[in-house]
Design an enzyme around this catalytic site. Structure first.
Site, PDB file in Angstrom:
ATOM      1  CB  THR A 196       0.311   2.912  -0.432  1.00 44.92           C
ATOM      2  OG1 THR A 196       0.748   2.360  -1.673  1.00 44.92           O
ATOM      3  CG2 THR A 196      -0.208   1.787   0.438  1.00 44.92           C
ATOM      4  CE  LYS A 201       5.048   0.814  -2.051  1.00 43.10           C
ATOM      5  NZ  LYS A 201       5.174   2.278  -2.191  1.00 43.10           N
ATOM      6  CG  ASP A 236       8.774   6.919  -3.463  1.00 45.02           C
ATOM      7  OD1 ASP A 236       7.687   6.731  -4.044  1.00 45.02           O
ATOM      8  OD2 ASP A 236       9.838   7.093  -4.087  1.00 45.02           O
ATOM      9  CG  PHE A 283       4.404  -5.980  -4.294  1.00 48.11           C
ATOM     10  CD1 PHE A 283       4.672  -6.166  -2.946  1.00 48.11           C
ATOM     11  CD2 PHE A 283       4.782  -4.770  -4.879  1.00 48.11           C
ATOM     12  CE1 PHE A 283       5.306  -5.181  -2.205  1.00 48.11           C
ATOM     13  CE2 PHE A 283       5.418  -3.777  -4.146  1.00 48.11           C
ATOM     14  CZ  PHE A 283       5.681  -3.987  -2.796  1.00 48.11           C
ATOM     15  N   GLY A 284       5.517  -6.811  -7.437  1.00 45.98           N
ATOM     16  CA  GLY A 284       6.519  -6.037  -8.180  1.00 45.98           C
ATOM     17  C   GLY A 284       7.697  -6.870  -8.661  1.00 45.98           C
ATOM     18  CE1 TYR A 285      10.633  -4.054 -12.066  1.00 41.57           C
ATOM     19  CE2 TYR A 285      10.179  -2.605 -10.205  1.00 41.57           C
ATOM     20  CZ  TYR A 285      10.244  -2.813 -11.566  1.00 41.57           C
ATOM     21  OH  TYR A 285       9.919  -1.809 -12.429  1.00 41.57           O
ATOM     22  CG  ASP A 286       8.945  -8.991  -3.808  1.00 35.64           C
ATOM     23  OD1 ASP A 286       9.921  -8.245  -3.603  1.00 35.64           O
ATOM     24  OD2 ASP A 286       7.903  -8.939  -3.132  1.00 35.64           O
ATOM     25  CG  HIS A 343      12.889  -2.490   0.602  1.00 35.44           C
ATOM     26  ND1 HIS A 343      12.483  -3.805   0.532  1.00 35.44           N
ATOM     27  CD2 HIS A 343      12.086  -1.821  -0.267  1.00 35.44           C
ATOM     28  CE1 HIS A 343      11.500  -3.909  -0.339  1.00 35.44           C
ATOM     29  NE2 HIS A 343      11.231  -2.724  -0.838  1.00 35.44           N
ATOM     30  NE  ARG A 344       7.111  -1.032   1.156  1.00 33.14           N
ATOM     31  CZ  ARG A 344       7.429  -1.964   0.274  1.00 33.14           C
ATOM     32  NH1 ARG A 344       7.288  -3.234   0.572  1.00 33.14           N
ATOM     33  NH2 ARG A 344       7.887  -1.637  -0.908  1.00 33.14           N
TER      34      ARG A 344
HETATM   35  P1  IMP Z   1       6.106   3.575  -5.180  1.00 36.56           P
HETATM   36  O1  IMP Z   1       6.889   3.539  -3.897  1.00 36.56           O
HETATM   37  O2  IMP Z   1       4.660   3.337  -4.951  1.00 36.56           O
HETATM   38  O3  IMP Z   1       6.435   4.744  -6.007  1.00 36.56           O
HETATM   39  O4  IMP Z   1       6.523   2.335  -6.056  1.00 36.56           O
HETATM   40  C1  IMP Z   1       7.514   1.512  -5.713  1.00 36.56           C
HETATM   41  C2  IMP Z   1       7.721   0.494  -6.814  1.00 36.56           C
HETATM   42  O5  IMP Z   1       9.002  -0.100  -6.563  1.00 36.56           O
HETATM   43  C3  IMP Z   1       6.726  -0.640  -6.787  1.00 36.56           C
HETATM   44  O6  IMP Z   1       5.627  -0.407  -7.607  1.00 36.56           O
HETATM   45  C4  IMP Z   1       7.573  -1.793  -7.273  1.00 36.56           C
HETATM   46  O7  IMP Z   1       7.719  -1.717  -8.650  1.00 36.56           O
HETATM   47  C5  IMP Z   1       8.919  -1.490  -6.664  1.00 36.56           C
HETATM   48  N1  IMP Z   1       9.034  -2.051  -5.311  1.00 36.56           N
HETATM   49  C6  IMP Z   1       9.101  -1.374  -4.140  1.00 36.56           C
HETATM   50  N2  IMP Z   1       9.162  -2.216  -3.097  1.00 36.56           N
HETATM   51  C7  IMP Z   1       9.117  -3.447  -3.623  1.00 36.56           C
HETATM   52  C8  IMP Z   1       9.128  -4.737  -3.019  1.00 36.56           C
HETATM   53  O8  IMP Z   1       9.138  -4.925  -1.795  1.00 36.56           O
HETATM   54  N3  IMP Z   1       9.077  -5.760  -3.878  1.00 36.56           N
HETATM   55  C9  IMP Z   1       9.038  -5.612  -5.219  1.00 36.56           C
HETATM   56  N4  IMP Z   1       8.985  -4.442  -5.833  1.00 36.56           N
HETATM   57  C10 IMP Z   1       9.033  -3.351  -5.028  1.00 36.56           C
END
Ligand code: IMP
Length: 196
Positions: free
Chosen positions: A7, A12, A69, A152-155, A180-181
């Site tokens: 990644t 992540k 993913d 990060f992201g939608y947290d 989840h992760r």
């Molecule tokens: P990918 O797995 O790199 O294709 O992207 C996953 C996308 O899902 C991220 O860029 C975030 O937008 C969202 N995402 C996945 N896991 C998380 C998380 O733990 N927190 C917040 N957003 C997440």
């Protein structure tokens, strides 16, 4: 054993290094291995995309490669953004804009219809061709505001009613214990320990 984490997402990397690093496993990043490949995520499921990323980076590096993913499924939006989570409104759009858009799309929607989950599909591709897969989820609701500085992201819009907190408002360790992760990677870590 060296494992490369397939990644470029710094958020992540920070989480996964905390879960995996041990006496027996050293997690290296794509940057550390000098690999700069953008895998096209054109699968229809999280599993397909995770497998594609892991296999391509394993082939490019020669190391066992682990990929996740993941994405956010919002029930009121029929599971969107789902596998498109990173690309929702464009890959490079800042997350405060994406998060505000989601809050706007859910304006006036009552709490019991704001249910959502993060999903993570994890794949480990071994140089000998073996593939290992795990999956983890975390259930919650889309909150009413953007809150917290971590993650990060939608947290910042993902609210976990059981703990009364947004995911961006807890530490990496706390998030790994319930996310989840975190769950998918912990299962993968057990599998890796068994095959070592
Ligand atoms: P990918 O797995 O790199 O294709 O992207 C996953 C996308 O899902 C991220 O860029 C975030 O937008 C969202 N995402 C996945 N896991 C998380 C998380 O733990 N927190 C917040 N957003 C997440």
């Amino acid at each position: 054993m060296k494992l490369i984490f397939a990644t470029k997402n710094e958020g992540k990397v920070k989480e996964v290094i905390k879960i995996f690093d041990s006496d027996k496993i050293e997690v290296i990043t794509m940057a550390q291995a000098g690999i700069d490949i953008d895998v096209v995520e054109d699968g229809e499921t999280f599993e397909e995309n995770a497998r594609k990323k892991a296999v391509e980076i394993m082939k490019a590096s020669g190391f066992p490669a682990i990929a996740d993913d993941s994405g956010l499924e919002i029930d009121f939006l029929n599971g969107q953004p789902g596998v498109q989570s990173a690309r929702f409104m464009g890959h490079d759009t800042p997350y405060d804009i994406k998060n505000n858009k989601i809050l706007e799309m859910l304006r006036g929607v009552p709490e019991d219809k704001r249910t959502a989950r993060f999903v993570s599909a994890v794949c480990l591709a071994m140089p000998d061709g073996r593939i290992f897969e795990t999956r983890g989820t975390i259930e919650g609701i889309i909150g009413y505001e953007i809150k917290g500085e971590n993650g990060f992201g939608y947290d910042p819009i993902f609210y976990k009613p059981e703990i009364g907190r947004y995911l961006a408002d807890i530490s990496t360790e706390e998030k790994n214990a319930i996310s989840h992760r975190g769950k998918a990677m912990a299962k993968m870590r057990e599998m890796v320990m068994e095959i070592l």
